[in-house]
Design an enzyme around this catalytic site. Structure first.
Site, PDB file in Angstrom:
ATOM      1  N   ASP A  70       0.869  -1.178   0.000  1.00 55.57           N
ATOM      2  CA  ASP A  70       0.000   0.000   0.000  1.00 55.57           C
ATOM      3  C   ASP A  70       0.908   1.231   0.000  1.00 55.57           C
ATOM      4  OD1 ASP A  70      -1.592   2.203   0.611  1.00 55.57           O
ATOM      5  OD2 ASP A  70      -2.941   1.048   1.892  1.00 55.57           O
ATOM      6  N   TYR A  77      -4.850  11.151  -3.777  1.00 56.06           N
ATOM      7  CA  TYR A  77      -5.242  12.423  -3.169  1.00 56.06           C
ATOM      8  C   TYR A  77      -4.328  12.897  -2.042  1.00 56.06           C
ATOM      9  CZ  TYR A  77      -7.952   9.198  -0.137  1.00 56.06           C
ATOM     10  OH  TYR A  77      -8.361   8.188   0.680  1.00 56.06           O
ATOM     11  N   LYS A  78      -3.228  12.204  -1.826  1.00 50.38           N
ATOM     12  CA  LYS A  78      -2.316  12.707  -0.798  1.00 50.38           C
ATOM     13  C   LYS A  78      -1.168  13.459  -1.475  1.00 50.38           C
ATOM     14  CE  LYS A  78      -3.787   9.445   2.674  1.00 50.38           C
ATOM     15  NZ  LYS A  78      -4.467  10.463   3.508  1.00 50.38           N
TER      16      LYS A  78
END
Lengths: 365, 365
Positions: free
Chosen positions: B150, B175-176
Site C-alpha cells: 500500500d 489524493y495525498k
C-alpha cells in the site's frame, strides 16, 4: 465546478470535508436522486461505479438467501452486469448458477423457488424495452427471490417507483440521463427493511460505523452507509449533484410526457421519411413499454451513426447492428428530432442510396 | 478542469471518449505514475478507490497461491486495508486466516510457507515509519508468498522502486502527495510477469478484452487492463493527471532530499522549541526509516491539531493521540516548517502552558 476547485479545494483545502459537506456529499446527492426513482432519502447513496455497486448488492442479496443457488438475469442484459455476476459466482466458489433468459416472456417461468436473486435491467440499453417493475418484482417475491434493478437507462429518463414496486435493490449510473458528466459516480438503492440485515464484501472504511475511530476490525455502519467503500471522488460528485439538481427543477410527469412525445415523433418521422431503407425498429411501439430511447437496426449501423455524429446528431452504435437514439427530455426538442431524422435521411441518400442491397432488404423486412 | 468541463465535455460531448483520449486516460495517467514508483508504464493503472483496488489485487494474489490459507498484515495498518481483507475472507467462505503482526520486527517470523500473501503499507499513516520494501519482498518471496504494497503515503512522498524491489502488487491513492484532489481516483500496480496469470473478481466491462463488442461472457483483457472494472470518473481523473504532471516536473532525488531536510528540521525544531511539553515523537529518528511525515503523540492531540488548523497549519489528528505533520516537498518550504513549530509553541503556551500534568508527563517521557 470552478467554485469547488478554486474555493473549496483551492483555499479551504482539507477542511472542506467538514466545512463544505464533502463527507456527506454521497448521501446528500443520493437523497436527491431518491426523489427521481421513488425511494426514501436514506435508501439511496452515490458510490463507486454501477459495476462495483452491482457486485455489492448482489453479494448482499445472496447473503439473504443462503440456501438458494440460482441467479436469474437476461442474456440481453447490459454485459457488465453479466460479467460482474460471473466474477462474483467464481469468487463464491462456483456454487451458484447464472441462468440467463432469452426473452422477457420467460421471467415468470424462470423464477422458481431455487432462485436467490433476479437481476433485471429496467430499460434495455439495446432495445429501449421497459419492463413492468412492479409486476416483475411481485413475481420474484412470490417465489421468495429478491430483485436487483439496473436503472442505468431509467433514472432521469422515465418515472421510476422503487418503493411502490416493492423493489429490494437497485443500481444505476449518473452519466446518462442524469447528466452527471463523463464517468460520473454511480448510485445504489437498498430498501430500508433490508439495510441492516445484510452486509456487502467491499467493506471499506467509508462504510464503517466509525471510520475515524481507526478501529482494527470492521463494524458496518447502520443503514445505507454500509454500502459505501472507499473515499468518494468529490470533483466528479460535484458535477453529478449539479446534474441532479437541474433534473429536479423539472416536473417528472411533464418530462415523461415530453419523452413519450419525442420518441413517438421520431418513430413516426422515421417511418414517413426513411421507409426506403432497411431500418428495423428494435424498440417496442407502445410508449408504455419503452424507455426514453428508440433503437433501430441496420446492417450498416456503424457507418450511419458515424456519419450522423459528424453532422452533430449524436447517437450510439451498439454491436452488431443497432443505432440507438436517446431522447433526454430535459434538453432535446421536437425540432431536434425533426432535424435528426432529416440528417438520417440525408446520410442514407448521400452515402447509401445507390447500394441496391439495402433497398432489397427494405422490401423484405 | 475548466478546459475539460467547458470544451471536452461541454462542446465535444461523448465524442471526447475518443477525441480527447478519455478511454485511455486511466492508462495514460497510470503510465505517468509508474515513473514515480519505479514501475513500467504498462504495470500501473488508475482505477476505483484504494480499498476496491486492494480487494482486486489480494483476490488475484490468493488465486496465484490456491493452497495457502494465511494473509499476513500489520495490526497498525491503515484500517480500510484490514477491513477489506476481512470482507474478502468472509466472501471466500472464511477459509483464510488474517494474521496480524504487532511489530515490524515480526515480519520475518510471520511469513511461513503457509502464507499466501503479505499486505504491507510502505509508509505507516500513524507513525511515518517506512519499511525496507526490497528486504520485506525478499522475505516473502523466500517463503513463496506474494506481497501487496500500500503506497498511499509513499507515492509522490518518497522514492519508490517497485521493480527493483521485485514487488508483486501495489495500490495507493491519488489524493495525498500526488495532489490529485479530494477523493481522487486510486491506482494499482501489477508486476508484468503476473498480469496474465491471474484474474480479479470485479470483472466489469472496462476490464473486458473487447468492451464494445458487448459479448455475453467475460473475457479478461490482457495485461493491466483486466484490473479495471467500471467506467472511470473522468473529471476526477483530469485533476489527478495535473497533479501527477506537476510532480513529474521535479527531480525525484531532489524532492527526497528536500523532504528529508524538512522532516529533520521539524524534528530538531520541535526538540528545540517545544521541549517543555509532553510530545512523544512517534516517527523514527532516522530519515531512511521515515516517510515524508513526522508524527507526534500528545494526550491533547485533538485540541492541538484543531488550534493549529485555525492558524493555517493543517495537520491531521489520528486517534487516540497522534498529531501527523505531512511535508509535501513540492510546495512546503523550510519557512513553513519554522512557522508551524512557532505556531505549535504558541498554541501550547497560550492554551496549555498552565496545565501542570503535561509538564509532569514531559518530564517522565
Amino acid at each position: 465546478m470552478a467554485e469547488v476547485v478554486e474555493q473549496e479545494w483551492g483555499v479551504d483545502l482539507i477542511s472542506s470535508w467538514n466545512k463544505h459537506g464533502w463527507f456527506t456529499m454521497a448521501n446528500r446527492v443520493g437523497a436527491k436522486m431518491a426523489k427521481l426513482i421513488g425511494a426514501k432519502a436514506h435508501e439511496v447513496m452515490v458510490a463507486d461505479s454501477t459495476s462495483v455497486n452491482l457486485f455489492k448488492v448482489v453479494s448482499a442479496a445472496l447473503q439473504l438467501r443462503p440456501h438458494r443457488r440460482i441467479i436469474v438475469s437476461e442474456r440481453a442484459n447490459f454485459p457488465t452486469d453479466l460479467y460482474m455476476l460471473e466474477g462474483l459466482i467464481r469468487q463464491l466458489g462456483s456454487r451458484h448458477e447464472l441462468r440467463l433468459m432469452d426473452h422477457d416472456d420467460d421471467i415468470s417461468a424462470s423464477i422458481t423457488d431455487a432462485v436467490a436473486v433476479v437481476v433485471l435491467t429496467h430499460v434495455s440499453y439495446r432495445t429501449g424495452r421497459m419492463l413492468d417493475m412492479a409486476h416483475c418484482t411481485q413475481l420474484a417475491h412470490q417465489a421468495g427471490a429478491l430483485v436487483v434493478w439496473d436503472l442505468a437507462h431509467s433514472a432521469g429518463a422515465v418515472p421510476v417507483e422503487l418503493n411502490e414496486a416493492g423493489a429490494d435493490f437497485a443500481v444505476g449510473c449518473g452519466y446518462k440521463y442524469l447528466n452527471g458528466g463523463p464517468g460520473a459516480p454511480a448510485f445504489l438503492f437498498v430498501a430500508e427493511a433490508l439495510q441492516d440485515s445484510c452486509e456487502q464484501p467491499l467493506s471499506g472504511w467509508f462504510g464503517h460505523a466509525q471510520p475515524f475511530a481507526f478501529e482494527h476490525t470492521y463494524t458496518p455502519a447502520s443503514g445505507i452507509q454500509r454500502f459505501q467503500c472507499g473515499t468518494p471522488p468529490i470533483l466528479s460528485l460535484v458535477a453529478l449533484e449539479v446534474g441532479v439538481d437541474l433534473m429536479l427543477e423539472a416536473c417528472q410527469q411533464e418530462l415523461r410526457q415530453k419523452s413519450v412525445g419525442l420518441c413517438d415523433t421520431f418513430v413516426a418521422l422515421v417511418q414517413q421519411e426513411c421507409s426506403s431503407w432497411a431500418f428495423q425498429q428494435v424498440s417496442p411501439n407502445s410508449a408504455s413499454k419503452r424507455g426514453s430511447q428508440v433503437c433501430l437496426a441496420h446492417p450498416e449501423g456503424y457507418a450511419i451513426i458515424q456519419a450522423l455524429i459528424a453532422q452533430g446528431v449524436v447517437g450510439d452504435f451498439r454491436a452488431p447492428d443497432i443505432l440507438r437514439f436517446g431522447f433526454a427530455p430535459l434538453y432535446i426538442s421536437y425540432v431536434d428530432v425533426w432535424r435528426a431524422v432529416q440528417q438520417l435521411k440525408a446520410v442514407m441518400r448521400e452515402r447509401l442510396w445507390d447500394r441496391e442491397e439495402y433497398r432489397q432488404q427494405s422490401a423484405v423486412t
